[in-house]
Design an enzyme around this catalytic site. Sequence first.
Site, PDB file in Angstrom:
ATOM      1  N   LYS A  28     -18.609 -28.099  -0.493  1.00  0.00           N
ATOM      2  CA  LYS A  28     -17.458 -28.970  -0.714  1.00  0.00           C
ATOM      3  C   LYS A  28     -16.194 -28.460  -0.030  1.00  0.00           C
ATOM      4  CE  LYS A  28     -16.169 -26.887  -5.169  1.00  0.00           C
ATOM      5  NZ  LYS A  28     -14.909 -26.319  -4.698  1.00  0.00           N
ATOM      6  N   THR A  29     -15.991 -27.129  -0.011  1.00  0.00           N
ATOM      7  CA  THR A  29     -14.787 -26.599   0.638  1.00  0.00           C
ATOM      8  C   THR A  29     -14.815 -26.901   2.127  1.00  0.00           C
ATOM      9  OG1 THR A  29     -14.674 -24.836  -1.013  1.00  0.00           O
ATOM     10  CG2 THR A  29     -13.383 -24.539   0.996  1.00  0.00           C
ATOM     11  N   ASP A 212      -9.401 -30.827  -4.854  1.00  0.00           N
ATOM     12  CA  ASP A 212     -10.619 -30.055  -5.087  1.00  0.00           C
ATOM     13  C   ASP A 212     -10.824 -29.877  -6.592  1.00  0.00           C
ATOM     14  OD1 ASP A 212     -12.859 -28.543  -4.582  1.00  0.00           O
ATOM     15  OD2 ASP A 212     -11.760 -26.694  -4.215  1.00  0.00           O
ATOM     16  N   GLU A 213     -12.069 -29.648  -7.007  1.00  0.00           N
ATOM     17  CA  GLU A 213     -12.410 -29.441  -8.425  1.00  0.00           C
ATOM     18  C   GLU A 213     -11.832 -30.572  -9.287  1.00  0.00           C
ATOM     19  OE1 GLU A 213     -14.550 -27.362  -9.078  1.00  0.00           O
ATOM     20  OE2 GLU A 213     -14.357 -25.564  -7.840  1.00  0.00           O
ATOM     21  N   GLN A 243     -20.313 -29.802 -13.472  1.00  0.00           N
ATOM     22  CA  GLN A 243     -19.629 -28.524 -13.612  1.00  0.00           C
ATOM     23  C   GLN A 243     -18.288 -28.676 -14.334  1.00  0.00           C
ATOM     24  OE1 GLN A 243     -20.143 -25.531 -10.328  1.00  0.00           O
ATOM     25  NE2 GLN A 243     -20.739 -27.331  -9.153  1.00  0.00           N
ATOM     26  N   ARG A 591     -25.438 -20.107 -10.143  1.00  0.00           N
ATOM     27  CA  ARG A 591     -24.768 -18.972  -9.483  1.00  0.00           C
ATOM     28  C   ARG A 591     -25.792 -18.110  -8.746  1.00  0.00           C
ATOM     29  NH1 ARG A 591     -20.956 -21.392  -8.725  1.00  0.00           N
ATOM     30  NH2 ARG A 591     -22.191 -23.045  -9.657  1.00  0.00           N
TER      31      ARG A 591
END
Length: 659
Positions: A28-29, A212-213, A243, A591
């Site tokens: 995504k970044t 973002d997020e 998330q 993770r």
Amino acid sequence: MSLNPAQRAAVEHCDSPLLVLAGAGSGKTRVITEKIRHLIAVRHLSAAKIAAITFTNKAAREMRERAEKLLRGVDSEGLTVCTFHSLGLKFLQIEHAAAGLRRGFSIFDTDDSASVVKDLMPRGSNAQALAAVRALMSRAKADGLSPEQAAERAQSPREREAADVYGQYQKRLAAFNAVDFDDLIRLPVALLEAHESLREAWRERLRYLLVDEYQDTNGTQYALLKLLAGPRGAFTCVGDDDQSIYAWRGADPENLHRLGTDYPNLRVITLEQNYRCARRILRAANTVIAHNPHLHPKQLWSEHAEGESIRVFECSDHEHEAERVASEIQFLAQKHKTAWNECAVLFRGNHQSRPLEKALQLLRIPYHLSGGTAFLERAEVKDVLAWLRVIANPDDDAAFLRAVAAPKREVGSTTLARLGEMANQFHLSLARAAERTDVLGNLPARSANALDGFMRVLATLRRAAHAMSAADLCRKLFQDSGQAAALRAECRDEALFERRCGNVEELAQWFDAAGKGSAGELVAQLALLTAADRDSPGNAVRLMTLHAAKGLEFAHVFIVGLEDGLLPHESSIEEGRIEEERRLFYVGITRAKTLLHLSYPRRVKRFGEVVKVTPSRFLDELPAAELHVVGRDAAQDSERSREHAGAAIARLRALFAED
């Protein structure tokens, strides 16, 4: 690596509002930074009219660095990459007059805010009541409510008390020419809602927004996005409903659904290719999270290898569980040459770290516990920084309030409130008001004398600041302000006194290492650091909560304490909030890049009694085909035991060789 088709579609779509549902590890970044480049280089939008917004300074810094690499050779002057709170601060610094603030207003941190609320609460209020009122006030601000609106909605006695304190608190902040962190979002929203001219000016100033997020936004953050984007909806929101794990601090996952309602022409693009995890781990994650309802379902997949089975350990108690984890980490390091920092142990609450720390210490395994008391959060360091801030900037009221009480002197909260009222009347900061004889003459004599003495020391240090380094000024003020003497009186234990003085010396050494710059400039650099920015563990096993692990990745992940009552947490079970706990487990699973270890104890000690544990219900939701439950496959366990034994013998030989 080139963009995959979904990523490329997200980058190139600019003609209507866009929601990118980006699964864990889906890049995504990269999508955000590539889109910034596309907007500037292809769509010819000025970089100064683009704002990329995220939630932490660390994430903003990393995004800015990645964007700068992509934008080499492209004019990126004026590009904004910041947090929501940084954007709100920038807004208020420009529009301070409209907000009723004077230039140079202060930002109250958590301690500053707590101190004011405590002073406004009835005498004798306990810590629990204080925390409850502060939480209700923060929630009201996150919902964009004024004190009057909070009072109208209050139903319980505690809510009515919180609304009353909220009103008094805002008046106190106004007297101090200060805002708190919640105000950095609430006030811009209120001003933009009230003034059409401001809305139009800021919509022209920021022509495209990237968030973002997005799943972590609260009510006021979403309102700020809508007010800035306007009916055009020139934005890209990137997030993952799976998330969303911060409802306890105000995040509202319903904001994902509201976008489609508020912007009917919203396009949704889903990123499902994962670039992080082995396939087994992804299948387990997909199966678990499928138990939650989804407006936009997604299925993560990967081109990575299958990977090993997920290992599940049933242990006798928490101590045994910690020993098993430490032993596995030691085995990975010896047998597979795994670096310590490629291993992470995740848990629901920080209290679970104690047996893990002990087990790692016994095996001499280096570890780093995230979320401990950060260096810059230590009281003596914050006191010195407050003095440095007010020396550099007499208009910093928040720093003045902390410095005047470090060490304590006969200047109480009533005196400070009166000083604040007169400072507001004369349009002065607290420090500048305290320099005036007519102001001191309106205060009680004893308090006025104490305040005058403080200002004299402050003036002497301010003159000395021109002739010495920031490090030397730090050391001098620690002595001359009386802080060292007060610390000596407070610490009965000599070792504790030396340790706390050592913290101040460490701050001075940081100034030395930082190079040239005035004390004010260097303190400003420190103020930009967050706990995550200061979290530099080096080559050590990471111990952290599942919440803290979000956004990180490790080759080997151990999730411990998988028992009902911990994960899912008891309060979540009672209140019917299992879905967020499941998302938290999903975050932990994703993770892991290579190998995932899950464990739980059979029995634990609670309130002095040994009780039997119910394994986490989430374990039953995992696909059995992806698991290896240790103890059920004798052949595989036997081979693993022989490997462990060989590694342990090698470790013992190494220890004897060291001795």
